[in-house]
Design a protein around this motif. Structure first.
Motif, PDB file in Angstrom:
ATOM      1  N   LEU A  82      56.007  23.272  67.745  1.00 18.75           N
ATOM      2  CA  LEU A  82      55.874  24.081  69.697  1.00 18.75           C
ATOM      3  C   LEU A  82      56.687  25.494  68.724  1.00 18.75           C
ATOM      4  CD1 LEU A  82      57.837  21.183  72.089  1.00 18.75           C
ATOM      5  CD2 LEU A  82      55.563  22.017  71.709  1.00 18.75           C
ATOM      6  N   LEU A  83      56.975  24.876  68.003  1.00 19.68           N
ATOM      7  CA  LEU A  83      58.379  26.587  67.500  1.00 19.68           C
ATOM      8  C   LEU A  83      57.221  27.369  66.214  1.00 19.68           C
ATOM      9  CD1 LEU A  83      61.310  24.922  65.752  1.00 19.68           C
ATOM     10  CD2 LEU A  83      61.276  26.754  67.769  1.00 19.68           C
ATOM     11  N   LYS A  84      56.137  26.630  66.175  1.00 22.27           N
ATOM     12  CA  LYS A  84      54.568  28.280  64.996  1.00 22.27           C
ATOM     13  C   LYS A  84      53.884  28.083  66.689  1.00 22.27           C
ATOM     14  CE  LYS A  84      53.889  24.543  61.755  1.00 22.27           C
ATOM     15  NZ  LYS A  84      53.021  24.585  61.144  1.00 22.27           N
ATOM     16  N   ASN A  85      54.048  27.587  67.405  1.00 21.93           N
ATOM     17  CA  ASN A  85      53.142  28.014  68.777  1.00 21.93           C
ATOM     18  C   ASN A  85      53.548  29.180  69.390  1.00 21.93           C
ATOM     19  OD1 ASN A  85      51.040  27.720  67.280  1.00 21.93           O
ATOM     20  ND2 ASN A  85      51.311  25.086  67.841  1.00 21.93           N
TER      21      ASN A  85
ATOM     22  N   TYR B  84      56.399  28.361  71.019  1.00 17.33           N
ATOM     23  CA  TYR B  84      57.154  27.965  72.793  1.00 17.33           C
ATOM     24  C   TYR B  84      58.296  27.754  72.556  1.00 17.33           C
ATOM     25  CZ  TYR B  84      52.422  25.459  73.851  1.00 17.33           C
ATOM     26  OH  TYR B  84      51.642  25.084  74.321  1.00 17.33           O
ATOM     27  N   PRO B  85      59.525  27.860  74.102  1.00 20.79           N
ATOM     28  CA  PRO B  85      60.783  28.467  74.047  1.00 20.79           C
ATOM     29  C   PRO B  85      61.329  27.181  72.887  1.00 20.79           C
ATOM     30  CG  PRO B  85      59.375  28.474  76.174  1.00 20.79           C
ATOM     31  CD  PRO B  85      58.555  27.833  75.187  1.00 20.79           C
ATOM     32  N   LYS B  86      62.520  28.153  72.359  1.00 23.22           N
ATOM     33  CA  LYS B  86      63.590  27.705  71.561  1.00 23.22           C
ATOM     34  C   LYS B  86      63.406  26.225  72.554  1.00 23.22           C
ATOM     35  CE  LYS B  86      63.676  30.697  68.032  1.00 23.22           C
ATOM     36  NZ  LYS B  86      65.268  31.290  67.409  1.00 23.22           N
ATOM     37  N   ILE B  87      64.468  26.219  73.621  1.00 25.03           N
ATOM     38  CA  ILE B  87      65.388  25.005  74.191  1.00 25.03           C
ATOM     39  C   ILE B  87      64.157  23.720  74.367  1.00 25.03           C
ATOM     40  CG2 ILE B  87      64.673  26.057  76.921  1.00 25.03           C
ATOM     41  CD1 ILE B  87      68.098  24.226  75.119  1.00 25.03           C
ATOM     42  N   LEU B  88      62.624  24.125  74.856  1.00 26.43           N
ATOM     43  CA  LEU B  88      62.028  23.334  74.864  1.00 26.43           C
ATOM     44  C   LEU B  88      61.398  22.136  73.212  1.00 26.43           C
ATOM     45  CD1 LEU B  88      60.050  21.774  76.418  1.00 26.43           C
ATOM     46  CD2 LEU B  88      57.929  23.334  75.959  1.00 26.43           C
ATOM     47  N   ALA B  89      61.407  22.879  72.326  1.00 30.31           N
ATOM     48  CA  ALA B  89      61.134  22.152  71.339  1.00 30.31           C
ATOM     49  C   ALA B  89      62.424  21.615  70.901  1.00 30.31           C
ATOM     50  CB  ALA B  89      60.943  23.662  70.005  1.00 30.31           C
ATOM     51  N   PHE B  90      63.503  22.014  71.103  1.00 32.81           N
ATOM     52  CA  PHE B  90      64.711  21.042  70.918  1.00 32.81           C
ATOM     53  C   PHE B  90      65.005  20.259  71.226  1.00 32.81           C
ATOM     54  CE2 PHE B  90      65.460  24.813  68.303  1.00 32.81           C
ATOM     55  CZ  PHE B  90      65.541  24.118  67.422  1.00 32.81           C
ATOM     56  N   LEU B  91      64.898  20.293  72.343  1.00 31.98           N
ATOM     57  CA  LEU B  91      64.649  19.242  73.898  1.00 31.98           C
ATOM     58  C   LEU B  91      63.873  17.695  73.480  1.00 31.98           C
ATOM     59  CD1 LEU B  91      65.330  20.498  77.212  1.00 31.98           C
ATOM     60  CD2 LEU B  91      66.811  19.387  76.092  1.00 31.98           C
ATOM     61  N   VAL B  92      63.096  18.405  72.714  1.00 34.42           N
ATOM     62  CA  VAL B  92      61.756  17.236  72.729  1.00 34.42           C
ATOM     63  C   VAL B  92      62.326  15.995  71.931  1.00 34.42           C
ATOM     64  CG1 VAL B  92      59.979  16.720  71.045  1.00 34.42           C
ATOM     65  CG2 VAL B  92      59.449  19.180  73.204  1.00 34.42           C
ATOM     66  N   ILE B  93      62.664  16.527  70.677  1.00 38.86           N
ATOM     67  CA  ILE B  93      63.420  15.534  69.816  1.00 38.86           C
ATOM     68  C   ILE B  93      64.338  14.750  70.008  1.00 38.86           C
ATOM     69  CG2 ILE B  93      65.204  15.454  67.754  1.00 38.86           C
ATOM     70  CD1 ILE B  93      64.067  18.153  66.657  1.00 38.86           C
ATOM     71  N   PRO B  94      65.293  14.818  71.024  1.00 40.05           N
ATOM     72  CA  PRO B  94      65.686  13.754  72.002  1.00 40.05           C
ATOM     73  C   PRO B  94      65.119  12.563  72.730  1.00 40.05           C
ATOM     74  CG  PRO B  94      66.799  15.345  72.075  1.00 40.05           C
ATOM     75  CD  PRO B  94      66.359  15.985  71.229  1.00 40.05           C
ATOM     76  N   VAL B  95      64.331  13.271  72.894  1.00 35.55           N
ATOM     77  CA  VAL B  95      64.268  12.685  74.104  1.00 35.55           C
ATOM     78  C   VAL B  95      62.329  11.500  73.718  1.00 35.55           C
ATOM     79  CG1 VAL B  95      61.852  13.271  76.064  1.00 35.55           C
ATOM     80  CG2 VAL B  95      63.811  14.713  76.152  1.00 35.55           C
ATOM     81  N   ILE B  96      61.822  12.072  72.470  1.00 35.97           N
ATOM     82  CA  ILE B  96      61.180  11.059  72.214  1.00 35.97           C
ATOM     83  C   ILE B  96      62.058  10.216  71.023  1.00 35.97           C
ATOM     84  CG2 ILE B  96      59.250  11.515  70.302  1.00 35.97           C
ATOM     85  CD1 ILE B  96      58.456  13.707  70.700  1.00 35.97           C
ATOM     86  N   ILE B  97      62.522  10.617  71.030  1.00 35.20           N
ATOM     87  CA  ILE B  97      63.705   9.513  69.970  1.00 35.20           C
ATOM     88  C   ILE B  97      64.630   8.436  70.911  1.00 35.20           C
ATOM     89  CG2 ILE B  97      65.841   8.981  68.537  1.00 35.20           C
ATOM     90  CD1 ILE B  97      65.462  11.487  67.389  1.00 35.20           C
TER      91      ILE B  97
END
Length: 78
Positions: free
Chosen positions: A41-44, A46-59
């Motif tokens: 997400l960061l490479k493409n 996308y907003p940084k907040i979305l990229a960093f919210l993905v981590i806890p959601v998937i975990i």
């Protein structure tokens, strides 16, 4: 007779250990997936907040899957 019971207990203990180990690997796989998705997400751009919210959601989803895997004891009771 006692030897057979002891062997069955050892096999049951080994099966429980392997099931817990497998659940841990499931959770670790989801953790790896979350970091990979964040980097993608960061490479493409996308907003940084979305990229960093993905981590806890998937975990959290991975922990839930691990819990369901451990909770299921092989029976199909409802």
């Amino acid at each position: 007779m006692k030897m057979k019971l002891k062997n069955l207990r050892n096999l049951r203990d080994a099966a429980i250990f392997l099931k817990v180990l497998s659940a841990g690997l499931v959770i670790a796989g989801y953790a790896f997936l979350s970091v990979w998705c964040c980097n993608w997400l960061l490479k493409n751009d996308y907003p940084k907040i979305l990229a960093f919210l993905v981590i806890p959601v998937i975990i959290i989803f991975g922990i839930w899957q691990g819990y369901l895997f451990l909770k299921n004891n092989g029976s199909n009771k409802k």
